[in-house]
Design a protein around this motif. Structure first.
Motif, PDB file in Angstrom:
ATOM      1  N   TYR A 195       0.836  -1.210   0.000  1.00  0.00           N
ATOM      2  CA  TYR A 195       0.000   0.000   0.000  1.00  0.00           C
ATOM      3  C   TYR A 195       0.861   1.245   0.000  1.00  0.00           C
ATOM      4  O   TYR A 195       0.556   2.244  -0.628  1.00  0.00           O
ATOM      5  N   GLU A 243       1.089   4.344  -2.514  1.00  0.00           N
ATOM      6  CA  GLU A 243       0.874   5.698  -2.006  1.00  0.00           C
ATOM      7  C   GLU A 243       2.054   6.608  -2.342  1.00  0.00           C
ATOM      8  O   GLU A 243       1.869   7.757  -2.747  1.00  0.00           O
ATOM      9  N   ARG A 261      -2.835  -1.492   7.888  1.00  0.00           N
ATOM     10  CA  ARG A 261      -2.036  -0.858   6.843  1.00  0.00           C
ATOM     11  C   ARG A 261      -2.818   0.125   5.980  1.00  0.00           C
ATOM     12  O   ARG A 261      -2.294   1.121   5.519  1.00  0.00           O
ATOM     13  N   TYR A 262      -4.105  -0.203   5.781  1.00  0.00           N
ATOM     14  CA  TYR A 262      -4.927   0.713   4.977  1.00  0.00           C
ATOM     15  C   TYR A 262      -5.196   1.989   5.745  1.00  0.00           C
ATOM     16  O   TYR A 262      -5.230   3.084   5.200  1.00  0.00           O
ATOM     17  N   GLN A 263      -5.427   1.800   7.047  1.00  0.00           N
ATOM     18  CA  GLN A 263      -5.733   2.957   7.871  1.00  0.00           C
ATOM     19  C   GLN A 263      -4.528   3.882   7.999  1.00  0.00           C
ATOM     20  O   GLN A 263      -4.671   5.105   7.992  1.00  0.00           O
ATOM     21  N   GLU A 313      -4.444   5.841   4.894  1.00  0.00           N
ATOM     22  CA  GLU A 313      -5.552   6.804   4.854  1.00  0.00           C
ATOM     23  C   GLU A 313      -5.273   7.984   5.785  1.00  0.00           C
ATOM     24  O   GLU A 313      -5.540   9.140   5.444  1.00  0.00           O
ATOM     25  N   ARG A 322     -11.789  -4.343   5.430  1.00  0.00           N
ATOM     26  CA  ARG A 322     -10.932  -3.191   5.747  1.00  0.00           C
ATOM     27  C   ARG A 322     -10.929  -2.122   4.664  1.00  0.00           C
ATOM     28  O   ARG A 322     -10.827  -0.942   4.941  1.00  0.00           O
ATOM     29  N   TYR A 323     -11.042  -2.571   3.418  1.00  0.00           N
ATOM     30  CA  TYR A 323     -11.067  -1.587   2.326  1.00  0.00           C
ATOM     31  C   TYR A 323     -12.370  -0.816   2.355  1.00  0.00           C
ATOM     32  O   TYR A 323     -12.429   0.369   2.094  1.00  0.00           O
ATOM     33  N   VAL A 342     -12.417   1.905   5.018  1.00  0.00           N
ATOM     34  CA  VAL A 342     -11.688   3.104   4.597  1.00  0.00           C
ATOM     35  C   VAL A 342     -12.489   3.861   3.541  1.00  0.00           C
ATOM     36  O   VAL A 342     -12.567   5.091   3.567  1.00  0.00           O
ATOM     37  N   TYR A 356      -3.022  -4.237  -5.939  1.00  0.00           N
ATOM     38  CA  TYR A 356      -3.076  -2.775  -5.740  1.00  0.00           C
ATOM     39  C   TYR A 356      -2.532  -2.062  -6.956  1.00  0.00           C
ATOM     40  O   TYR A 356      -3.016  -1.033  -7.376  1.00  0.00           O
ATOM     41  N   TYR A 370     -10.372  -5.076  -3.835  1.00  0.00           N
ATOM     42  CA  TYR A 370      -9.912  -3.760  -4.296  1.00  0.00           C
ATOM     43  C   TYR A 370     -10.706  -3.334  -5.506  1.00  0.00           C
ATOM     44  O   TYR A 370     -11.052  -2.167  -5.690  1.00  0.00           O
TER      45      TYR A 370
END
Lengths: 303, 303, 303, 303, 303
Positions: A178, A182, B177-179, B182, C177-178, C181, D178, E178
């Motif tokens: 991720y 990013e 990890r997503y948070q 974000e 989790r996605y 977010v 991703y 995703y």
């Protein structure tokens, strides 16, 4: 550069000195003619230059607006370059994990951030038409500098290097999937900023508009003395010169503002901005050393 | 500060009192001359100042627009700082998990949110040119305050601290990890807002435009009495003063609006906005305590 | 509210009735003076009010533009509130999984969507300065209503509740989790919309501009009769009143448009918009019942 | 094409030569009439054409603004095409992993980047109305070229091919999940840029506005000689021609700028931009070879 | 519809035929009065209508700008609908995996893409006030058509169906997590586009502005003949009619442009755009068949 320092008045008036000289001669000639020659009436109603004056005001307003927008957009873009550079540095420092491969990660961080500093200088030099790699040896390794020098677009090559380093970081587990994506987005925004600068640089203001406005302005200045001679006599000379100077200056200012990357006193202060970015990023990097990596780090690099 | 409170009229007219005094003397002189001296005709057609008046109106319109845009953009940016601060607090409170390490998570939440409050005050002080760390000891721990004071750009240093705390939160499993990514995006938007404020602060309105408009305005005021003296006589004095005051005030307003971070009554109310953010964020933090963490929490911090 | 219904003309002219009355007396006085008193010439050249007229036109144009932009931005924001509310409802309905814990998920969906409806009403009431919690008992549970009433900013508290419910949904496995977010991003956009409304509400149009334009307008109206009396005689009265009414109305309209959240007939129709959102969201919720949850659902809630 | 090269003056004036010829005859006729015929006074007050002149100036200003915005937006879009093409290439090169299936990955990279180059040329040709597939055989394989030629919208078909290749890359494990989504976003932005170009191309400027402005302009030119004949006599001919030429040129320029994809000297330099993109992308691809894939690569493709 | 086809002149002038007739009678009356009645001087200085003319020009400029912006924004939105429809189709085709459940996936793809086509038509019909479900039976299954017909907002219901189908696709493993979120974002953007159209449709241009401008225009036209009668005599009739027609037409054009969804010849060509989207999407769907699904596919659906 439009920072808080004043632009010298001589610089400004120097730009229209030849025009002013010609107008001085022209108005004097008309005033003398008016005083000596009483046969032919050379006065015309003021409404005629006034009509032209309104049209020219509107067109100069249109032009000033577009020129100001270009200049302000250039400043916007460099503002976003500041932001994205800080963001990139923050992400590099706070995403990567200094676990087992601590030294390699520190080298990676340093390489990314120093390349980012180099990118800012290089982009500014590229836009101003000076060699893009001048002075980059302070920030890039010798081999990398050689590699990017091969490219016709040096800053674009550095963004590619950013991407390739990121890939290695993902392969080595220094960033997760991720975080790679990013970070790649931050690079994408830097790529956008670079492209926008090139767009402004490469797109000229439609030259026919400029020509038309310039010709109308000359016509207006040529007619103006005849419109006011009757009321002012010799005082017409300073009056016409003052009005003409105003219009000519506003035109010149628009011409300067519309090209914000041309090495002129009014352009975007790219070197100053790049220097500020360097200061911020170096501080972030050094602080990082102090807090978590104090002893061995200084052996690897000298800022 | 442009909140709902009125700006005192004395403040406004105080800004142009010297100009008005000079114009009073000037117009009186012309009126006296006109009444006493009947040899030289000093009247000119009104069309001449009218021509200048049209041009100046257009230029003042252009300038007012740009100044208003800068001021409104500044307000936009601080509006987005309000939004992003709330978003950051909401994400911190609702992303993190108070499982086994409940106390540490609460400390983390509190540290992040109080730093965010400090960031708002600090950014405002930085933009106004006052010391950026004044009063931050209420929100930051002593060691952290010392750390960020080392930086030339204190708010940027705090965003870096945000990032580093987030990293620790990821390592400890408080956010996934997503948070983390974000939350990092929210920090990136705060970084953007900060950079935009700095851009407006550091980019002056092209000073040659200002000069030109000011000179044209003076020329217009100097010619105006001659244009109306024939019809008004001594009444010319209040008329010219009223018209001049209008033009001068609109010019002054533009000058004030164009610098929205300069500690003037018309600037962006950054301290008030920061105080509102503090109120909101404290409420979110306390409420959190009440609902889920009532007993032990108050032992750790006093707001 | 600017919906398709007409604004009563009486409402419009009612706003300027006192100004019109004063102008009627003033112009009649001048007309009478002109007819009876033949000693003093009270006529002035029309060019003088005309000069003022041009300047005022430009300034009113500037002001109308800014006021319209504020009004249109307010409408934009409420348009985006419609979109984000629908998006939130769609995501809530199509992200969550009604597997084993079907009933709990349905309660969660219902709670989120009804809170979103309540949020729209509450934001509108907050912006208009009326109590933010009036009528929310139809949409929120008693305990939740009490909780959010504690907050100074009720809509912000509801967004926090959204976030906290989402967290619980993640913990229970109702969203992944996605999706958490992604839903949080929708809440972030709602938070932005709310902050933008507050910005427009709390930022007054620079009052000095308003003052200046108003004074110039009065000066213009005061001079106008003298400029036209010679040609029109008593017909000057309706002419000046018509022209003055035009200028005064355009000024008044700008004043109304610039404050789009003030409970006036021209403001943003927030209650109507919220009612439409409620209709759409209720339909989405009910439809959901019909298709997948027909039998047991109606036992739990009554819309 | 509006690059730094000058537009020939003959080209510009050539566009209005017939209008100028008619005006020459018309003004000469009036001047002769005025000199010979002393019975009928054919002069009118200048205020009448001046009134029209103001209105036309405002309308031409409105039109110039809209035309300029269309032209500048077109340039913006192509600027973003440059950026997204570089971003796509960088992502393709730095996301994909040359592990076991090295050769296949290299072929994939090459196919994507060459298709992207082809897409830029094809879009430009499509917008200009020339066959969209001309010259694409240099970049696309024969079978693919045949496949996309079937589509009515060739560039859209290529973006679909991009997407399908990405899917294969995901299935083969060359990119992770991703990265696929991130690359798809870049394709989405390219799709947006394409759609925006088509929108500008397919939406004509409201033709009634154009008509109205043109008729008003003719009326203005027809009245102008009568307004100035009294003061200028035969000099009226060059004066009216100069003023008319200015207005006609500004109208013509607006007409040209408003259609930025029409194969005219002032349109967007799409071929030049596409060539620059090709240069950059080829360099990125070749450099890739040099650094990591030197020996076997050159066997597969010749640039 | 503003496509490349010409708008008939009769249509344009037909809109102002009654106004022109009244003006013809009015100007003739004044001209006759002027010729026959030599007692009362009915001429006034041209400066009076000229003053009004300037004000009206500025207001019409303001109004034209706002109307053009609404029209252009409508076109923007439909341009983005084109882009998002293509993006949705591309993502549906390239994200989903035709593994074991190949036939079901193909049915899913087809259902999504056909519903997207139906959505475009339905949105256009909804905005124009015609029944939203007319002709949708070609694209939707019977049961689905009945389901969405229950909704007051049919296009919104279809987006919900999109979301529910996506959920099923995730549950069946046809898309990954995703990809679901990414597809949901595309739906969110479609939802935004729909909401923006509704905002433009439901927000009327402030009607008091319109009224004011209309009254000022009538006043201007009523005064104009008196200003020019002295110089033109009977020629005043065509002159006043030409000038009035210009102003009335520009006002009418603004009125038409400001409502871009009202079934008039100048509105947004929604049906044409939807037809183009259908063509593109059908081609993408069919092509998909050819390449990967040739034999069994045609058994399931006929386009």
């Amino acid at each position: 550069m439009l920072l808080k320092k004043n632009i010298p008045l001589r610089y400004i008036f120097g730009k229209i000195q030849y025009e002013l000289l010609v107008i001085l001669l022209y108005t004097t000639l008309i005033a003398v003619l008016h005083e000596t020659n009483r046969v032919l009436p050379i006065s015309i109603p003021l409404a005629i230059p006034a009509l032209l004056g309104t049209v020219i005001s509107l067109l100069l307003g249109f032009r000033s607006n577009q020129a100001y927008d270009r200049w302000w957009e250039a400043r916007h873009i460099w503002g976003s370059i500041v932001n994205e550079s800080r963001t990139l540095a923050r992400q590099i420092l706070t995403f990567t994990d200094t676990g087992e491969q601590g030294d390699d990660v520190h080298l990676f961080r340093e390489r990314m951030i120093r390349r980012q500093i180099a990118w800012c200088y290089s982009l500014g030099q590229n836009l101003r038409g000076t060699p893009a790699t001048t002075g980059l040896d302070k920030y890039l390794g010798k081999r990398e500098l050689e590699a990017v020098s091969q490219y016709s677009n040096v800053p674009a090559a550095m963004l590619e290097q950013h991407g390739r380093d990121l890939k290695r970081a993902l392969e080595n587990g220094w960033v997760n999937r991720y975080q790679q994506v990013e970070l790649d987005r931050t690079i994408t925004r830097l790529c956008d900023a670079m492209g926008k600068c090139e767009r402004i640089k490469n797109t000229v203001f439609p030259s026919t508009y400029s020509l038309y406005i310039h010709f109308s302005l000359l016509l207006f200045i040529a007619l103006l003395p005849f419109g006011v001679i009757e009321y002012f006599g010799f005082l017409e000379i300073p009056l016409v010169m003052a009005v003409s100077a105003s219009f000519l200056l506003i035109e010149k200012m628009a011409i300067h503002l519309q090209d914000p990357f041309e090495n002129k006193p009014t352009d975007t202060p790219m070197t100053t901005i790049a220097r500020n970015i360097e200061k911020d990023l170096r501080q972030m990097l050094r602080d990082q050393e102090f807090l978590e990596y104090e002893k061995p780090a200084r052996a690897y690099y000298v800022l």
